[in-house]
Design an enzyme around this catalytic site. Structure first.
Site, PDB file in Angstrom:
ATOM      1  N   ARG A 159       5.626   8.135  17.919  1.00  0.00           N
ATOM      2  CA  ARG A 159       6.530   8.286  16.750  1.00  0.00           C
ATOM      3  C   ARG A 159       6.349   7.199  15.699  1.00  0.00           C
ATOM      4  NH1 ARG A 159      10.370   9.508  20.834  1.00  0.00           N
ATOM      5  NH2 ARG A 159      10.402  11.751  21.180  1.00  0.00           N
ATOM      6  N   LYS A 179       1.035   9.328   1.772  1.00  0.00           N
ATOM      7  CA  LYS A 179       0.818  10.732   2.134  1.00  0.00           C
ATOM      8  C   LYS A 179      -0.304  10.775   3.154  1.00  0.00           C
ATOM      9  CE  LYS A 179       2.260  13.505  -1.793  1.00  0.00           C
ATOM     10  NZ  LYS A 179       1.808  14.441  -2.847  1.00  0.00           N
ATOM     11  N   GLU A 238      -9.615  11.248 -10.389  1.00  0.00           N
ATOM     12  CA  GLU A 238      -8.228  10.829 -10.104  1.00  0.00           C
ATOM     13  C   GLU A 238      -7.821   9.658 -11.006  1.00  0.00           C
ATOM     14  OE1 GLU A 238      -6.352  12.709  -8.315  1.00  0.00           O
ATOM     15  OE2 GLU A 238      -7.270  13.314  -6.421  1.00  0.00           O
ATOM     16  N   LYS A 255       0.181   4.307  -9.861  1.00  0.00           N
ATOM     17  CA  LYS A 255       0.573   5.015  -8.629  1.00  0.00           C
ATOM     18  C   LYS A 255       1.738   4.309  -7.945  1.00  0.00           C
ATOM     19  CE  LYS A 255      -0.324   7.784  -4.873  1.00  0.00           C
ATOM     20  NZ  LYS A 255      -1.257   8.596  -4.124  1.00  0.00           N
ATOM     21  N   GLU A 273       8.367  12.783  -3.161  1.00  0.00           N
ATOM     22  CA  GLU A 273       8.028  13.855  -4.098  1.00  0.00           C
ATOM     23  C   GLU A 273       9.143  14.865  -4.335  1.00  0.00           C
ATOM     24  OE1 GLU A 273       3.860  15.044  -4.026  1.00  0.00           O
ATOM     25  OE2 GLU A 273       4.488  17.048  -4.626  1.00  0.00           O
ATOM     26  N   ARG A 329       6.772  12.223  -8.640  1.00  0.00           N
ATOM     27  CA  ARG A 329       5.527  12.110  -7.872  1.00  0.00           C
ATOM     28  C   ARG A 329       4.691  13.387  -7.966  1.00  0.00           C
ATOM     29  NH1 ARG A 329       4.247   9.184  -2.072  1.00  0.00           N
ATOM     30  NH2 ARG A 329       2.042   9.730  -2.098  1.00  0.00           N
ATOM     31  N   ASN A 360      -0.055  15.671  -9.037  1.00  0.00           N
ATOM     32  CA  ASN A 360      -0.775  16.885  -8.640  1.00  0.00           C
ATOM     33  C   ASN A 360      -1.348  17.653  -9.828  1.00  0.00           C
ATOM     34  OD1 ASN A 360      -0.566  17.096  -5.730  1.00  0.00           O
ATOM     35  ND2 ASN A 360       1.628  17.069  -6.102  1.00  0.00           N
ATOM     36  N   HIS A 396      -4.232  19.951  -9.282  1.00  0.00           N
ATOM     37  CA  HIS A 396      -4.469  20.043  -7.838  1.00  0.00           C
ATOM     38  C   HIS A 396      -4.207  21.440  -7.267  1.00  0.00           C
ATOM     39  CE1 HIS A 396      -4.914  15.760  -8.100  1.00  0.00           C
ATOM     40  NE2 HIS A 396      -4.967  15.583  -6.798  1.00  0.00           N
ATOM     41  N   HIS A 447      -7.017  22.687  -5.189  1.00  0.00           N
ATOM     42  CA  HIS A 447      -6.925  22.990  -3.755  1.00  0.00           C
ATOM     43  C   HIS A 447      -7.393  24.419  -3.488  1.00  0.00           C
ATOM     44  CE1 HIS A 447      -3.775  19.611  -2.843  1.00  0.00           C
ATOM     45  NE2 HIS A 447      -4.997  19.160  -2.940  1.00  0.00           N
ATOM     46  N   HIS A 488     -13.214  16.723  -3.378  1.00  0.00           N
ATOM     47  CA  HIS A 488     -11.835  16.850  -3.855  1.00  0.00           C
ATOM     48  C   HIS A 488     -11.739  16.516  -5.357  1.00  0.00           C
ATOM     49  CE1 HIS A 488      -7.476  16.678  -3.825  1.00  0.00           C
ATOM     50  NE2 HIS A 488      -7.528  15.466  -4.343  1.00  0.00           N
TER      51      HIS A 488
HETATM   52  P1  NAD Z   1     -14.245  11.066   1.898  1.00  0.00           P
HETATM   53  O1  NAD Z   1     -13.286  10.319   2.682  1.00  0.00           O
HETATM   54  O2  NAD Z   1     -14.841  12.304   2.494  1.00  0.00           O
HETATM   55  O3  NAD Z   1     -15.411  10.094   1.443  1.00  0.00           O
HETATM   56  C1  NAD Z   1     -16.457  10.602   0.666  1.00  0.00           C
HETATM   57  C2  NAD Z   1     -17.833  10.316   1.268  1.00  0.00           C
HETATM   58  O4  NAD Z   1     -18.187   8.978   0.996  1.00  0.00           O
HETATM   59  C3  NAD Z   1     -17.916  10.479   2.765  1.00  0.00           C
HETATM   60  O5  NAD Z   1     -19.162  11.026   3.093  1.00  0.00           O
HETATM   61  C4  NAD Z   1     -17.796   9.064   3.267  1.00  0.00           C
HETATM   62  O6  NAD Z   1     -18.369   8.889   4.521  1.00  0.00           O
HETATM   63  C5  NAD Z   1     -18.568   8.325   2.203  1.00  0.00           C
HETATM   64  N1  NAD Z   1     -18.204   6.938   2.021  1.00  0.00           N
HETATM   65  C6  NAD Z   1     -16.955   6.426   2.007  1.00  0.00           C
HETATM   66  N2  NAD Z   1     -17.002   5.141   1.659  1.00  0.00           N
HETATM   67  C7  NAD Z   1     -18.290   4.823   1.465  1.00  0.00           C
HETATM   68  C8  NAD Z   1     -18.956   3.640   1.067  1.00  0.00           C
HETATM   69  N3  NAD Z   1     -18.289   2.543   0.739  1.00  0.00           N
HETATM   70  N4  NAD Z   1     -20.292   3.673   0.982  1.00  0.00           N
HETATM   71  C9  NAD Z   1     -20.985   4.803   1.267  1.00  0.00           C
HETATM   72  N5  NAD Z   1     -20.411   5.954   1.610  1.00  0.00           N
HETATM   73  C10 NAD Z   1     -19.066   5.964   1.708  1.00  0.00           C
HETATM   74  O7  NAD Z   1     -13.609  11.538   0.501  1.00  0.00           O
HETATM   75  P2  NAD Z   1     -12.636  10.841  -0.543  1.00  0.00           P
HETATM   76  O8  NAD Z   1     -13.037  11.376  -1.858  1.00  0.00           O
HETATM   77  O9  NAD Z   1     -12.541   9.394  -0.350  1.00  0.00           O
HETATM   78  O10 NAD Z   1     -11.218  11.442  -0.155  1.00  0.00           O
HETATM   79  C11 NAD Z   1     -10.949  12.809  -0.257  1.00  0.00           C
HETATM   80  C12 NAD Z   1      -9.787  13.131   0.653  1.00  0.00           C
HETATM   81  O11 NAD Z   1      -8.639  12.400   0.229  1.00  0.00           O
HETATM   82  C13 NAD Z   1      -9.393  14.580   0.636  1.00  0.00           C
HETATM   83  O12 NAD Z   1      -9.166  15.020   1.950  1.00  0.00           O
HETATM   84  C14 NAD Z   1      -8.099  14.599  -0.143  1.00  0.00           C
HETATM   85  O13 NAD Z   1      -7.246  15.645   0.235  1.00  0.00           O
HETATM   86  C15 NAD Z   1      -7.529  13.264   0.211  1.00  0.00           C
HETATM   87  N6  NAD Z   1      -6.574  12.741  -0.767  1.00  0.00           N
HETATM   88  C16 NAD Z   1      -5.408  12.260  -0.291  1.00  0.00           C
HETATM   89  C17 NAD Z   1      -4.493  11.714  -1.160  1.00  0.00           C
HETATM   90  C18 NAD Z   1      -3.235  11.110  -0.631  1.00  0.00           C
HETATM   91  O14 NAD Z   1      -2.347  10.773  -1.423  1.00  0.00           O
HETATM   92  N7  NAD Z   1      -3.118  10.900   0.660  1.00  0.00           N
HETATM   93  C19 NAD Z   1      -4.771  11.649  -2.531  1.00  0.00           C
HETATM   94  C20 NAD Z   1      -6.001  12.138  -2.981  1.00  0.00           C
HETATM   95  C21 NAD Z   1      -6.898  12.691  -2.085  1.00  0.00           C
HETATM   96  N1  GLY Z   2      -2.214  12.098  -4.538  1.00  0.00           N
HETATM   97  C1  GLY Z   2      -0.903  12.639  -4.703  1.00  0.00           C
HETATM   98  C2  GLY Z   2       0.190  11.756  -4.234  1.00  0.00           C
HETATM   99  O1  GLY Z   2      -0.041  10.711  -3.667  1.00  0.00           O
HETATM  100  O2  GLY Z   2       1.295  12.087  -4.397  1.00  0.00           O
END
Ligand code: NAD
Ligand code: GLY
Length: 359
Positions: free
Chosen positions: A118, A140, A182, A224, A234, A238, A242, A245, A249, A262
């Site tokens: 938890r 998130k 972003e 942010k 949200e 917040r 999106n 998005h 999505h 993404h």
């Molecule tokens: P990712 O985590 O898939 O990373 C992208 C690629 O870069 C991967 O192949 C990874 O292995 C590689 N990589 C990462 N760091 C590296 C580095 N320093 N050097 C070389 N390669 C590296 O993708 P992302 O774009 O970081 O994140 C996308 C994800 O984030 C999605 O699932 C999306 O839904 C999520 N997201 C979440 C939020 C949130 O608020 N939680 C906000 C935006 C996006």
């Molecule tokens: N990336 C959207 C949020 O954090 O709310």
């Protein structure tokens, strides 16, 4: 080093932004309050940075788990692997999970930390631009479901975020561009000055100019942090994060996770949202062209895939956390620098955008 605080009363935490931060032992010592520590990473990032992180943790009982790399592994099945390892190694409730990676590892690690017994402590070490400016901040966490992206998850805040701009040196150009989508979002939804700065500095950012990148990360995190402090779960502002998005999505789910990054899907979705905002009389043609132009400058796609029909788009957009009573609700732009809260849009106007924008 810059420090930005996400103000959430007793759960407030710092975002550290700077150079060579993953090698600063004192940052780990300050935020790890347990003996047991697990570092979660993936098979691309681990060979680059896991050793550096482990070297700072010699006084803890440390284990690591390296998952396969890719959005398609952001599933409950792979989060279960984290639980399996924590249970096998008898991790207790005061343990700490460190997520070392991009948004995929950060979202999965945060979700695992939220669920294990938890809730255990966790730290984010974001390694992509996207993760440094967005996903690691704000709590998130979650995984995808075959029927919808990020549909299983929890709000769960980290103890701190360590955004080391140096790790971006190894990031692929395509990933850097996806992160910029972003970054641009913050300018569009609430910060016209930042948007204008971005228009003037995109070349420097693409050339990985350290000063420009650090400024962009810092401004994004300031925006942010303010939004999250105001509306953690949200219920209001917040949702403006999106922008683009809901379309994005749908593109990610409809094309198969991993086909579009993404940030790429968000860039296309933001152009669609801009087109819709123009149809509602809020943006003019120049505004829309300005938005398309900045994404193009970043080498990001701006047109939706041809194989997603209007009907399929609407079907996919119907599975979205902003929807209420089955109605699709979108974030649109009143002007550059000002977003709407989620609003229901007349189906004919939405269809007009889906039928014609980029077709
Ligand atoms: P990712 O985590 O898939 O990373 C992208 C690629 O870069 C991967 O192949 C990874 O292995 C590689 N990589 C990462 N760091 C590296 C580095 N320093 N050097 C070389 N390669 C590296 O993708 P992302 O774009 O970081 O994140 C996308 C994800 O984030 C999605 O699932 C999306 O839904 C999520 N997201 C979440 C939020 C949130 O608020 N939680 C906000 C935006 C996006
Ligand atoms: N990336 C959207 C949020 O954090 O709310």
């Amino acid at each position: 080093m810059h420090k930005i605080i996400v103000e959430l009363d007793k759960r407030s935490y710092p975002i550290y932004i700077g150079s060579n931060l993953i090698n600063k032992t004192e940052l780990y010592l300050k935020h790890i309050k347990s003996k047991q520590v697990i570092v979660l990473s993936n098979e691309t990032i681990a060979p680059l940075y896991l050793d550096s992180v482990l070297k700072q943790l010699t006084e803890f009982q440390v284990t690591s788990l390296v998952l396969p790399d890719g959005e398609q592994y952001k599933t409950l099945e792979y989060v279960t692997q984290v639980f399996d390892q924590l249970l096998t190694e008898k991790f207790s409730r005061n343990s700490t999970l460190i997520a070392l990676g991009g948004g995929v590892i950060g979202d999965m690690g945060g979700f695992a930390a939220a669920c294990y017994q938890r809730g255990i402590n966790f730290m984010q070490i974001p390694t992509t631009l996207l993760a440094q400016v967005d996903s690691s901040v704000g709590g998130k966490t979650g995984v995808n479901h075959p029927l919808g992206k990020n549909m299983i998850g929890a709000f769960y805040q980290p103890q701190c975020v360590i955004a080391d701009a140096d790790v971006l040196d190894t990031l692929a150009d395509r990933q850097l561009s996806a992160g910029l989508a972003e970054v641009i979002k913050y300018g569009l939804i609430r910060d016209i000055q930042f948007f204008e700065w971005l228009e003037a500095n995109i070349s420097a950012l693409l050339a990985r100019d350290k000063k420009a990148l650090s400024y962009a990360i810092e401004q994004s995190c300031i925006n942010k942090a303010q939004i999250v402090s105001e509306d953690e779960t949200e219920s209001g502002v917040r949702a403006t994060l999106n922008l683009g998005h809901t379309f994005g999505h749908a593109i990610e789910t409809g094309s198969g996770y991993g086909t579009y990054l993404h940030g790429e899907a968000v860039a296309i979705g933001t152009c669609q949202a801009a087109d819709l905002s123009r149809r509602l009389g809020w943006l003019n043609n120049d505004d829309v062209n300005r938005i398309i132009a900045i994404f193009k400058q970043c080498h990001l796609p701006t047109l939706p895939p041809n194989n997603l029909t209007t009907e399929r788009f609407i079907e996919l957009m119907s599975v979205d956390k902003k929807n209420v009573d089955g109605q699709i609700r979108l974030i649109l732009l009143k002007k550059i620098g000002e977003a709407t809260l989620p609003i229901g849009v007349d189906k004919n106007i939405l269809s007009a955008t889906l039928d014609t924008y980029g077709r």
